[in-house]
Design a protein around this motif. Structure first.
Motif, PDB file in Angstrom:
ATOM      1  N   ALA A 148       0.909  -1.177  -0.122  1.00 44.11           N
ATOM      2  CA  ALA A 148      -0.227   0.133   0.016  1.00 44.11           C
ATOM      3  C   ALA A 148       0.867   1.095  -0.054  1.00 44.11           C
ATOM      4  N   MET A 149       2.003   1.129   0.949  1.00 47.83           N
ATOM      5  CA  MET A 149       2.855   2.320   0.835  1.00 47.83           C
ATOM      6  C   MET A 149       3.492   2.599  -0.392  1.00 47.83           C
ATOM      7  N   THR A 150       3.812   1.571  -1.139  1.00 46.61           N
ATOM      8  CA  THR A 150       4.442   1.748  -2.564  1.00 46.61           C
ATOM      9  C   THR A 150       3.604   2.283  -3.624  1.00 46.61           C
ATOM     10  N   VAL A 151       2.306   1.939  -3.522  1.00 44.03           N
ATOM     11  CA  VAL A 151       1.225   2.638  -4.443  1.00 44.03           C
ATOM     12  C   VAL A 151       1.213   4.072  -3.763  1.00 44.03           C
ATOM     13  N   TYR A 152       1.105   4.405  -2.837  1.00 44.18           N
ATOM     14  CA  TYR A 152       0.895   5.564  -2.104  1.00 44.18           C
ATOM     15  C   TYR A 152       2.118   6.522  -2.747  1.00 44.18           C
ATOM     16  N   GLN A 153       3.341   6.160  -2.469  1.00 43.52           N
ATOM     17  CA  GLN A 153       4.363   6.813  -3.129  1.00 43.52           C
ATOM     18  C   GLN A 153       4.415   6.948  -4.582  1.00 43.52           C
ATOM     19  N   ALA A 154       4.015   5.941  -5.381  1.00 44.35           N
ATOM     20  CA  ALA A 154       3.890   6.055  -6.829  1.00 44.35           C
ATOM     21  C   ALA A 154       3.040   7.250  -7.178  1.00 44.35           C
ATOM     22  N   LYS A 155       2.065   7.355  -6.503  1.00 45.72           N
ATOM     23  CA  LYS A 155       1.067   8.516  -6.676  1.00 45.72           C
ATOM     24  C   LYS A 155       1.620   9.692  -6.257  1.00 45.72           C
ATOM     25  N   ARG A 156       2.332   9.984  -5.244  1.00 45.53           N
ATOM     26  CA  ARG A 156       2.754  11.047  -4.628  1.00 45.53           C
ATOM     27  C   ARG A 156       4.049  11.621  -5.476  1.00 45.53           C
ATOM     28  N   ILE A 159       4.725   8.815 -10.538  1.00 42.97           N
ATOM     29  CA  ILE A 159       5.325   7.936 -11.160  1.00 42.97           C
ATOM     30  C   ILE A 159       4.221   7.024 -11.866  1.00 42.97           C
ATOM     31  N   ARG A 160       3.955   7.327 -13.180  1.00 45.37           N
ATOM     32  CA  ARG A 160       2.713   6.720 -13.847  1.00 45.37           C
ATOM     33  C   ARG A 160       2.798   5.240 -14.346  1.00 45.37           C
ATOM     34  N   ASN A 161       4.246   4.851 -14.610  1.00 43.83           N
ATOM     35  CA  ASN A 161       4.207   3.631 -15.238  1.00 43.83           C
ATOM     36  C   ASN A 161       4.511   2.350 -14.381  1.00 43.83           C
ATOM     37  N   ASP A 265      -6.331   3.681   3.555  1.00 43.26           N
ATOM     38  CA  ASP A 265      -6.478   4.768   2.532  1.00 43.26           C
ATOM     39  C   ASP A 265      -6.345   4.037   1.049  1.00 43.26           C
ATOM     40  N   VAL A 266      -5.366   3.164   0.965  1.00 44.41           N
ATOM     41  CA  VAL A 266      -5.220   2.635  -0.448  1.00 44.41           C
ATOM     42  C   VAL A 266      -6.005   1.600  -0.877  1.00 44.41           C
ATOM     43  N   SER A 289     -10.718   3.189  -5.172  1.00 44.04           N
ATOM     44  CA  SER A 289     -11.036   4.107  -6.205  1.00 44.04           C
ATOM     45  C   SER A 289     -10.119   5.169  -6.492  1.00 44.04           C
ATOM     46  N   ARG A 290      -9.464   5.528  -5.370  1.00 44.43           N
ATOM     47  CA  ARG A 290      -8.580   6.769  -5.455  1.00 44.43           C
ATOM     48  C   ARG A 290      -7.123   6.342  -6.348  1.00 44.43           C
ATOM     49  N   TYR A 291      -7.086   5.064  -6.086  1.00 48.64           N
ATOM     50  CA  TYR A 291      -5.762   4.469  -6.538  1.00 48.64           C
ATOM     51  C   TYR A 291      -5.899   3.500  -7.704  1.00 48.64           C
ATOM     52  N   ARG A 292      -6.991   3.540  -8.412  1.00 45.81           N
ATOM     53  CA  ARG A 292      -7.573   2.320  -9.387  1.00 45.81           C
ATOM     54  C   ARG A 292      -6.462   2.604 -10.661  1.00 45.81           C
ATOM     55  N   ASP A 293      -6.089   3.873 -10.702  1.00 47.85           N
ATOM     56  CA  ASP A 293      -5.137   4.029 -11.951  1.00 47.85           C
ATOM     57  C   ASP A 293      -3.788   2.994 -11.740  1.00 47.85           C
ATOM     58  N   TYR A 294      -3.718   2.533 -10.676  1.00 45.74           N
ATOM     59  CA  TYR A 294      -2.596   1.995 -10.444  1.00 45.74           C
ATOM     60  C   TYR A 294      -2.696   0.462 -10.005  1.00 45.74           C
ATOM     61  N   ASP A 295      -3.870  -0.091 -10.626  1.00 50.01           N
ATOM     62  CA  ASP A 295      -4.279  -1.502 -10.573  1.00 50.01           C
ATOM     63  C   ASP A 295      -3.877  -2.076 -11.893  1.00 50.01           C
ATOM     64  N   ALA A 296      -3.052  -3.030 -11.829  1.00 50.80           N
ATOM     65  CA  ALA A 296      -2.521  -3.693 -13.148  1.00 50.80           C
ATOM     66  C   ALA A 296      -3.752  -4.612 -13.716  1.00 50.80           C
TER      67      ALA A 296
END
Length: 375
Positions: A148-156, A159-161, A265-266, A289-296
């Motif tokens: 969860a922290m990694t996804v949070y950091q990616a968004k912060r 890092i979109r890829n 949160d994540v 839903s806040r992090y859905r863009d990071y769902d593979a």
């Protein structure tokens, strides 16, 4: 006790075993819900040292083993795509999908990499902005917070890829499902200390009361396991069914508030399929839903996956505690760590792997016997 070898002291082990023998008056069945505890039990012969009245049942405590075949096949499909760097912990690479594993994908040209932290995968994404980097996020409540922290950091960090293929599961709903099974013969549980160090014990009292089973939180060393068994047997003999924290050096009642806040949160709770078991309601997490863009799964739109478990593999029964690994006809013959039929044989926390590694090759090897505790 402060040092590791103190938790493997043979004299203390003998005293605990003597107390268990002096307490038990009838047969009892106790399930551990942690693959690490299963390996400790088999490695040190704890199940063989216990009195014949006490049976240890191995539950669905291996995170790799319970990752459903459909998700494995989705991982294989994503990892095989051009332009993808697929990152995973090493114990997932040999887990068989329907017709191959991640090692095979790598051998066929896929960029599959072993990492030691999800943050390693995020660093790879930062260093390769022209590639899609996917991390395979599996496991129980223990591994969910760093993912969860990694996804949070990616968004912060923007890092979109980077994306996460999620297959996280939760222990309390699994206990509920086990107790509701018509074949259940579990009378007490050893709860995993690392899970409770994150989540605390707040979800367990209601389970213990409703199903009238003692739940003892314990650690992973031989004396931890024996102490957990001693406390569980004591409750069973007294007719009690409470939650008892035998791992207070690591577990607090409220758990880790910061980790739980990150999870809230994540992720969001969802139904999850467990390999060999089926769908258990509210037993897992998915990205909110806040992090859905990071769902593979969402990003790569992996669909049309048809899964097929080997008919001779009985790992589902092993995961449910209905079968000991060496009671399966395929165990050690057509199913070995080199050529596994199911994840329980290849995962470092799988029950079948433990029985094979520590040479419990015949069902008779699991029978209780008199022996000296291993220090």
């Amino acid at each position: 006790m402060k040092y590791l070898d103190e938790f493997r002291n043979p004299e203390v082990g003998r005293r605990l075993l003597d107390e268990i023998r002096a307490t038990v008056t009838r047969p009892w069945s106790i399930m551990e819900v942690c693959g690490g505890q299963t390996h400790t039990i088999i490695r040190h012969g704890i199940d063989q040292l216990l009195p014949a009245e006490v049976e240890l049942i191995h539950g669905p405590g291996c995170p790799v083993c319970v990752t459903p075949l459909e998700v494995i096949d989705k991982a294989l499909a994503i990892a095989a795509r051009p332009g993808v760097i697929f990152c995973s912990f090493g114990d997932m690479l040999r887990v068989p999908g329907t017709d191959r594993d991640l090692f095979r994908v790598r051998g066929e040209g896929g960029d599959v990499r072993v990492v030691y932290s999800p943050l390693d995968a995020l660093a790879i994404a930062r260093d390769n902005p022209d590639r899609e980097v996917v991390f395979f996020g599996i496991g129980f409540e223990t591994t969910a917070p760093p993912n969860a922290m990694t996804v949070y950091q990616a968004k912060r960090l923007g890092i979109r890829n980077f994306s996460l293929l999620v297959s996280h599961v939760r222990v309390p709903p699994a206990i509920e499902a086990i107790m509701n099974s018509p074949d259940c013969r579990v009378q007490g549980f050893l709860a995993a200390g690392h899970v409770c160090s994150v989540m605390g014990v707040e979800e367990y009292p209601e389970l213990a009361e409703r199903h009238r089973v003692p739940i003892v939180v314990t650690g992973f060393e031989p004396l931890d396991i024996l102490e957990g068994i001693r406390r569980t047997i004591g409750q069973l003999e007294r007719g009690e069914h409470t939650v008892d924290n035998a791992y207070a050096r690591a577990v607090r009642e409220q758990g880790n508030p910061a980790a739980k806040a990150m999870l809230a949160d994540v992720f969001e709770v969802t139904d999850r399929a467990w390999r060999g078991i089926g769908v258990i309601p509210n037993s897992g997490w998915r990205l909110s839903s806040r992090y859905r863009d990071y769902d593979a799964e969402h990003r790569f739109e992996v669909t049309g996956i048809d899964t097929l478990e080997p008919a001779e593999c009985r790992s589902g029964e092993v995961l449910q505690g209905l079968l000991k690994p060496n009671e399966c006809a395929a165990f050690g013959t057509t199913c070995t760590p080199r050529n596994p039929l199911g994840a329980t044989m290849v995962s470092s926390e799988g029950a079948c792997a433990a029985y094979y590694l520590y040479r419990r090759l015949d069902a008779a090897d699991a029978a209780p016997r008199e022996a000296t505790p291993v220090g």
